[in-house]
Design a protein around this motif. Structure first.
Motif: not given
Lengths: 340, 191
Positions: B113, B116, B119-120, B122-124, B126-127, B176-177, B180, B184, B190
């Motif tokens: 987790s 970095q 997370w990137r 994961a962000g992609a 998410l988009l 979204l969950r 993902m 997730l 968090a």
């Protein structure tokens, strides 16, 4: 994490590949320019600082001001280079307008000149040279008459004053009358012919009979009437103007426009300038010349025996002291016009 | 904003610099991948609308950020509506999976987790998931998470009843969950 919030998703969003995205520079510039322009004072929008504006408003405003200034300067003033109106039109009007009394000599000539021109209008160009010569001859007679008049004035102050008054109108009318002549070709001597104050010839004839000798008298005879009219041609002699003549003799009659009268017009003019004889002519006329201005008769010139009698319209008749040769020539000319 | 409305052009420069990235990101994400080419135009229109309405901003009401994001949201939704964007586009989840690629590259069995790169990725992801959401749910999620709007604010800004706004947000999160998925599952929530 709650039902409606998820930190993991929040973190993922924060770290997403597009987290550091920025708009293009041109988009940023457009937004900032629009924002700055929206709060600019109105005058600032019209007068951008040195070269920032694409539109030359300053130059446009200056041009408008200059155009307005020039318009105000020329307002009401004549435009240079503009063509003038036809010269004859203006002069014709005043010449024709005062027909009735003030300047009967010239005005009537202008009016009859037009009708006279209608039947036989010669081209103006062809008339110019002879008209010039005729005008010159008329001018000479005017000068001579002036000299005679000056002499008469010394002898008759009252008559001279009256002649001076009468002389003014025809003088002024003489100029417009000259241009009006072209359309109608007529003998310029006509100017002198038309001027003849009624009573004056008698007085002048009397005054001139005193000093005159036989040879002198006939020569000087024409001078006084012309002088009277002298200031002349300027003098208006009511009733002497004519545009047509009716010739009657031996039972025949013919109406001749002045323009077609040929030598007769000048001969009649000379005869009318002749002195007055105190003799009385009686008897029938063998030859009649009825002078008319349009529809209005101006006078009748008759041959009675060997004498010539002049009957001005509305005035008593008088016998003219016409030279024999002149009278014969006039008679022959009239008879030639009578013949078919 | 008040200073700018009073004629201070420099105040706008500060305001713009402060919120440029977040607002641009919000507009881009709301339009989704299909209309990403419209993002610049919608973004510019949003700021021009803000400039034009500068005199109508009232600090006693919502915060400036909320006010500005609402303007941007409305413009983006209009654009989506006009474009006739299909809702709920299914995406192929086989093959190009960022997480799989990432784990393959790093040789890790399970992503950390703290990574970095994770997370990137994961962000992609998410988009991608956001793109698959219906426009209204995507807008609700972004306003809530991106802008930090409460459900009450959300309801007010979207002119919706509270419950409607709440259910719209709930559905968005649920999808979204689910989208993902393993991202997730790996991540610990968090604290």
């Amino acid at each position: 994490m709650t039902e409606l919030r998820d930190a993991r998703l929040r973190r993922a969003m924060d770290e997403a590949p597009d987290a550091s995205l920025r708009p293009p520079e041109r988009t940023r510039a457009a937004i900032l320019a629009a924002a700055h322009g929206a709060v600019q004072p109105a005058w600032r929008r019209w007068w951008p600082a040195g070269g920032q504006g694409r539109t030359p408003w300053t130059a446009a405003f200056a041009t408008v001001l200059l155009a307005g200034f020039i318009t105000l300067m020329w307002q009401g003033r004549e435009i240079p280079g503009a063509k003038e109106e036809v010269a004859g039109a203006d002069r014709q009007a005043p010449a024709v307008a005062p027909a009735p009394a003030p300047a009967p000599v010239v005005v009537p000539e202008a009016a009859p000149a037009a009708p006279a021109a209608a039947p036989a209008p010669p081209p103006p160009a062809a008339q110019a040279p002879p008209r010039e010569r005729q005008r010159a001859a008329r001018d000479e007679r005017v000068l001579e008459a002036k000299r005679e008049q000056a002499q008469r004035r010394a002898e008759q102050p009252a008559a001279a004053a009256r002649r001076a008054e009468v002389a003014q109108a025809p003088a002024d009318a003489a100029a417009p009358a000259a241009p009006s002549a072209p359309p109608a070709p007529p003998p310029p001597p006509s100017m002198a012919d038309l001027m003849r104050p009624a009573p004056e010839p008698e007085s002048l004839a009397k005054s001139q009979s005193a000093p005159s000798a036989g040879a002198v008298a006939p020569q000087r005879a024409p001078a006084p009437p012309a002088a009277a009219a002298a200031p002349s041609l300027r003098a208006a002699a009511p009733g002497v103007a004519w545009s047509q003549v009716r010739i009657e003799a031996d039972g025949r009659s013919v109406v001749v426009p002045r323009a077609q009268a040929g030598r007769l017009a000048s001969l009649v003019a000379r005869m009318l300038q002749a002195g007055v004889d105190e003799a009385v002519a009686s008897g029938p006329a063998s030859l009649r010349l009825e002078l008319a201005l349009g529809e209005q008769a101006t006078g009748v010139l008759e041959k009675v025996g060997e004498q010539w009698r002049w009957l001005p319209q509305g005035q008593p008749a008088r016998v003219l002291r016409v030279d024999a040769a002149l009278g014969t020539a006039a008679q022959q000319e009239a008879e030639s016009l009578l013949r078919p | 904003m008040l200073a700018y409305a009073g004629g201070d052009a420099a105040a706008f420069d500060v305001l713009y610099a402060r919120h440029e990235a977040a607002l641009y990101r919000f507009v881009r994400r709301l339009l989704g991948g299909a209309l990403s080419s419209h993002a610049d135009e919608v973004f510019q229109d949003a700021w021009l609308r803000i400039v034009a309405a500068r005199a109508s901003f009232r600090p006693q009401g919502a915060a400036w950020r909320t006010w500005a994001f609402t303007i941007a949201h409305n413009l983006a939704m209009d654009r989506l509506r006009v474009s006739g964007r299909e809702v709920g586009v299914e995406r192929d989840e086989d093959g190009d999976e960022p997480l799989d690629w990432l784990m393959a590259q790093t040789g890790q069995v399970a992503a950390s987790s703290e990574d970095q790169a994770f997370w990137r990725a994961a962000g992609a992801r998410l988009l991608h998931c956001l793109d698959a959401l219906p426009d209204a749910q995507r807008a609700a999620f972004l306003l809530h998470h991106e802008d930090g709007a409460s459900v009450e604010d959300l309801a007010q800004r979207l002119a919706l009843p509270f419950e409607t706004a709440k259910s719209r947000l709930r559905y968005a999160l649920k999808k979204l969950r689910g989208c993902m998925g393993q991202y997730l599952d790996v991540l610990e929530p968090a604290r």
